[in-house]
Write an enzyme that holds these catalytic residues in place. Structure first.
Site, short mmCIF file in Angstrom:
data_model
loop_
_atom_site.label_atom_id
_atom_site.label_comp_id
_atom_site.label_asym_id
_atom_site.label_seq_id
_atom_site.Cartn_x
_atom_site.Cartn_y
_atom_site.Cartn_z
N GLY A 75 0.92 -1.16 -0.01
CA GLY A 75 0.08 -0.08 -0.07
C GLY A 75 0.78 1.22 0.05
O GLY A 75 0.35 2.29 0.44
N THR A 76 2.00 1.06 -0.44
CA THR A 76 2.98 2.26 -0.30
C THR A 76 2.50 3.42 -1.04
O THR A 76 2.34 4.77 -0.67
CB THR A 76 4.45 1.77 -0.70
OG1 THR A 76 4.74 0.53 -0.28
CG2 THR A 76 5.39 2.57 -0.57
N TRP A 78 -0.51 4.39 -2.12
CA TRP A 78 -1.49 5.02 -1.60
C TRP A 78 -1.21 5.71 -0.46
O TRP A 78 -1.77 7.00 -0.31
CB TRP A 78 -2.73 3.90 -1.27
CG TRP A 78 -3.69 4.35 -0.59
CD1 TRP A 78 -4.46 5.42 -0.95
CD2 TRP A 78 -4.57 3.60 0.26
NE1 TRP A 78 -5.76 5.42 -0.18
CE2 TRP A 78 -5.79 4.40 0.53
CE3 TRP A 78 -4.42 2.38 1.17
CZ2 TRP A 78 -6.85 3.84 1.29
CZ3 TRP A 78 -5.56 1.96 1.83
CH2 TRP A 78 -6.52 2.66 2.11
N HIS A 138 11.97 1.15 1.78
CA HIS A 138 11.75 -0.27 1.96
C HIS A 138 12.70 -1.11 2.96
O HIS A 138 12.81 -2.10 3.13
CB HIS A 138 11.70 -1.23 0.83
CG HIS A 138 10.52 -0.77 -0.20
ND1 HIS A 138 9.31 -0.78 0.14
CD2 HIS A 138 10.31 -0.77 -1.62
CE1 HIS A 138 8.44 -0.45 -0.77
NE2 HIS A 138 9.08 -0.43 -1.73
N LYS A 294 -5.17 -3.52 -8.35
CA LYS A 294 -6.53 -3.77 -7.87
C LYS A 294 -6.62 -2.87 -6.53
O LYS A 294 -7.90 -2.23 -6.34
CB LYS A 294 -6.57 -5.32 -7.62
CG LYS A 294 -6.99 -6.05 -8.84
CD LYS A 294 -7.42 -7.22 -8.63
CE LYS A 294 -7.70 -8.12 -9.71
NZ LYS A 294 -8.04 -9.54 -9.41
N GLY A 295 -5.76 -3.26 -5.49
CA GLY A 295 -6.02 -2.32 -4.31
C GLY A 295 -6.86 -2.80 -3.38
O GLY A 295 -7.45 -2.09 -2.67
#
Length: 327
Positions: A75-76, A78, A138, A294-295
């Site tokens: 989810g980085t 976002w 990361h 897709k998320g």
């Protein structure tokens, strides 16, 4: 207030130095890169490793720097958008038709520390507060530059850590890697590497645990967030994030619908409609569009067998046993 240290002369890691380092490290096939190398207990690509060595040598934090830390595909993208919109909400109201998120990718606005050249550290200006910059990374906790973690282990800036269900993280990583590869890796091969901890910035369990434990003993410096909670409770989690950063929403902002506006401009639906997120490339040849697949929560069910899911759940349970953490 931290006293700035004199900056050392910048001298990027050259190819020969990098090659010498790589030749001394454990090497395995990579899920995203052709090969990954183990450095300080974690696996990285050559381009990432070069950036890590640079930032370990040269990065100097500012008093109010913010770091978004994730395992890849958690989810980085976002949360980069959310952090930028939140921190810069006065300078760039989310309803502004010229908002930076409408013309630049979240990765341009909040760059990865390990993909910056040392000369770019000080020139980064992505916060309305000049004493603050927003970085993403990361990198594992123990591999962060000592200037961030401090000689005594006390953090010199704030860290927002975001994690995600391990099964969804793996599936997203697998699809992301195969978007670029001319010779795609099979699901089975990628899965076996992942279970062994051989993945970008992996073992993922070790990375998550490092930041989880730090968040438990250093709550005012590390905020531990879950992707699924962001999806289920976006308003609550955004307020929690704002409070942690010391920039809570005022009653006037709440009444004006600002929280809704930030959530809206940073939503998957909104960002996938922005032209810059549909065209162009990121570092190392990845298409910008590949960061928006897709998320959704639970997509692993469309990809993994029951045995695969069970194996990942078992590893996760074993790794996190006794820590108080569950995913």
């Amino acid at each position: 207030m931290m006293e700035p240290r004199p900056a050392p002369p910048l001298q990027d890691v050259d190819n020969q130095e990098l090659e010498n380092l790589l030749s001394s490290l454990p090497k395995e096939r990579g899920i995203i890169p052709s090969y990954s190398y183990q450095y300080q207990g974690f696996w990285y690509s050559p381009i990432t490793l070069q950036g890590i060595i640079n930032c370990q040598k040269y990065f100097q934090p500012r008093e109010n720097d913010i770091f978004l830390v994730t395992s890849p595909k958690s989810g980085t993208t976002w949360l980069k958008a959310i952090l930028f919109a939140l921190v810069n909400r006065e300078a760039h109201p989310p309803q502004d038709p010229h908002h930076p998120l409408l013309s630049k990718t979240p990765h341009q606005l909040v760059p990865f520390l390990e993909f910056l050249h040392p000369s770019e550290y000080d020139s980064l200006c992505n916060s309305s507060d000049s004493s603050s910059r927003i970085f993403a990374t990361h990198i594992s906790l123990g591999t962060l530059p000592k200037a961030i973690t401090g000689d005594s282990g006390s953090l010199n800036c704030k860290i927002v850590y975001l994690c995600r269900d391990i099964k969804d993280t793996f599936v997203s990583l697998f699809h992301f890697g195969n978007n670029k590869k001319t010779s795609p890796i099979s699901l089975e091969d990628a899965f076996n590497l992942y279970c062994k901890g051989i993945s970008s910035a992996g073992p993922i369990w070790d990375q998550i645990l490092g930041y989880w434990k730090e968040s438990q003993k250093n709550q005012h410096k590390v905020l531990f967030m879950r992707y699924e909670e962001m999806k289920d409770e976006p308003y609550l989690q955004l307020r929690r994030l704002a409070n942690f950063l010391g920039i809570p929403f005022s009653q006037e902002e709440e009444s004006s619908g600002l929280v809704d506006q930030i959530i809206s401009i940073c939503s998957f639906e909104s960002m996938t409609k922005v032209d810059v997120n549909k065209t162009g490339t990121f570092v190392d040849g990845f298409n910008n569009s590949s960061f928006f697949r897709k998320g959704v929560v639970g997509d692993w069910k469309n990809c993994l067998t029951a045995d695969m899911a069970s194996r990942l759940d078992q590893i996760t349970e074993e790794k996190f046993r006794g820590s108080g953490l569950s995913l």
